[in-house]
Scaffold this active site. Sequence first.
Site, short mmCIF file in Angstrom:
data_model
loop_
_atom_site.label_atom_id
_atom_site.label_comp_id
_atom_site.label_asym_id
_atom_site.label_seq_id
_atom_site.Cartn_x
_atom_site.Cartn_y
_atom_site.Cartn_z
N TYR A 141 0.82 -1.21 0.00
CA TYR A 141 0.00 0.00 0.00
C TYR A 141 0.86 1.27 0.00
O TYR A 141 0.37 2.36 -0.29
CB TYR A 141 -0.95 0.03 1.20
CG TYR A 141 -2.08 -1.00 1.14
CD1 TYR A 141 -2.23 -1.82 0.03
CD2 TYR A 141 -2.98 -1.14 2.18
CE1 TYR A 141 -3.24 -2.76 -0.03
CE2 TYR A 141 -3.99 -2.08 2.13
CZ TYR A 141 -4.12 -2.89 1.02
OH TYR A 141 -5.13 -3.82 0.97
N LYS A 192 3.24 -15.38 1.72
CA LYS A 192 3.11 -16.08 0.43
C LYS A 192 4.54 -16.38 0.00
O LYS A 192 5.00 -15.96 -1.08
CB LYS A 192 2.35 -15.16 -0.55
CG LYS A 192 1.94 -15.82 -1.83
CD LYS A 192 0.80 -16.81 -1.69
CE LYS A 192 0.50 -17.48 -3.03
NZ LYS A 192 -0.41 -18.64 -2.91
N ASP A 224 -3.37 -17.96 1.13
CA ASP A 224 -4.56 -18.60 0.54
C ASP A 224 -5.11 -19.67 1.48
O ASP A 224 -6.32 -19.79 1.68
CB ASP A 224 -4.26 -19.17 -0.86
CG ASP A 224 -2.91 -19.86 -0.95
OD1 ASP A 224 -2.08 -19.72 -0.02
OD2 ASP A 224 -2.67 -20.57 -1.93
N ASP A 248 -5.44 -6.66 5.71
CA ASP A 248 -6.64 -5.92 5.35
C ASP A 248 -7.76 -6.90 5.00
O ASP A 248 -8.89 -6.81 5.50
CB ASP A 248 -6.28 -5.04 4.13
CG ASP A 248 -7.34 -4.02 3.79
OD1 ASP A 248 -8.32 -3.91 4.55
OD2 ASP A 248 -7.20 -3.34 2.75
N ASP A 252 -11.06 -8.47 7.65
CA ASP A 252 -12.48 -8.29 7.33
C ASP A 252 -13.22 -9.63 7.31
O ASP A 252 -14.36 -9.73 7.76
CB ASP A 252 -12.65 -7.59 5.97
CG ASP A 252 -12.78 -6.08 6.13
OD1 ASP A 252 -12.30 -5.56 7.17
OD2 ASP A 252 -13.35 -5.43 5.24
#
Length: 358
Positions: A141, A192, A224, A248, A252
Amino acid sequence: MSKKVMILPGDGIGPEIVEQACRVLESVNTKFNLGLEFVEELIGGASIDAHGEPLTDAAVERARGCDAILLGAVGGPKWDTIDRAIRPERGLLKIRSQLGLYANLRPALLYPQLVEASSLKPEVVSGLDILIVRELTGGIYFGEPRGIRTLENGEREGFNTYKYSESEIERIGRTAFEMARKRDKKVCSVDKANVLEATILWREVMDRLAPEYPDVELSHMYVDNAAMQLVRAPKQFDVLVTGNMFGDILSDAAAMLTGSIGMLPSASLNEQGQGMYEPCHGSAPDIAGQGIANPLATILSASMMLRYSLAETEAADAIDAAVGKVLDQGLRTADIVTDGTEKVGTQAMGDAVLKALP
Ligand code: NAD
């Protein structure tokens, strides 16, 4: 010595829910003799309307002098079409970066009384208590270079940079280990590393830190798989630590395991332990001004603030217990109401929490 708390009500339902959290804070301030002082500032659309920008430099300076900050939420349709550089959410980014709030803590805790509100089966989620530790000021980001460029063949290409330095990883890693020490002593680091070099380094640094926390068990999981495990068997997790983008998304998903976003608090801390505390939800313009918003996420954010920035564990425990009692009494705002419970508004929920305090 007195401790200063900055209150940033913000927009939409922000002022309504922050009002209830402040009543609760004022009550524990007196009951537990905490010596808290409160100062208030504008943020988001409210600040744009008053000052032409979503957070003034003067407000940031005042925030620097405070021990902690309690925020409602920012944004709303009124400011959706203005210049991007001064949109309400810029105020949030400004305060996060100016105060160096690098560690975002998002607990996903399912109250036993709300097990029916989750979209997952009760046996999968009952007893759920996860803490997601998300790195908040680095990663893709913020990574440079970034942009949209035109290639030689005339086609446009968007690009971002995913990078983390060893010190950034170490800092968030230590936060996760320290948090786990106060909980079930398990950290799962999410990366990852089978594809992204930046997360190969992430994994290496986490492994290097682990021997310094021999009482905490460290495991690694690809993002994943973590997404899959969060909805398959979420109770296997205690603390999950990960970078900005993965955090992020996963936080959620974890939030929804608990049924209502109106119940979830969050904290963002800097290296000095100063923190900003806010509900996970937004300003809910669709219900603003109706007196029906759930104030519990903000009240629980105030409790996190007492626990993590102000070291007032007893007062924090009292607030958490009061919220539990109110749920036991069957009181519910519209977002969490189910058959056999009593629907109440924002103010009545605040009254009930105040009454349930010791
Ligand atoms: P939202 O979280 O505001 O609302 C999503 C849904 O949840 C809505 O139906 C809303 O009514 C409901 N809801 C949210 N909080 C609730 C509460 N306390 N009690 C009862 N119901 C609640 O998300 P959105 O609709 O995507 O965004 C609305 C505005 O909020 C936008 O302007 C967005 O930019 C902003 N936003 C701000 C923050 C923040 O301040 N940290 C975070 C997310 C979104």
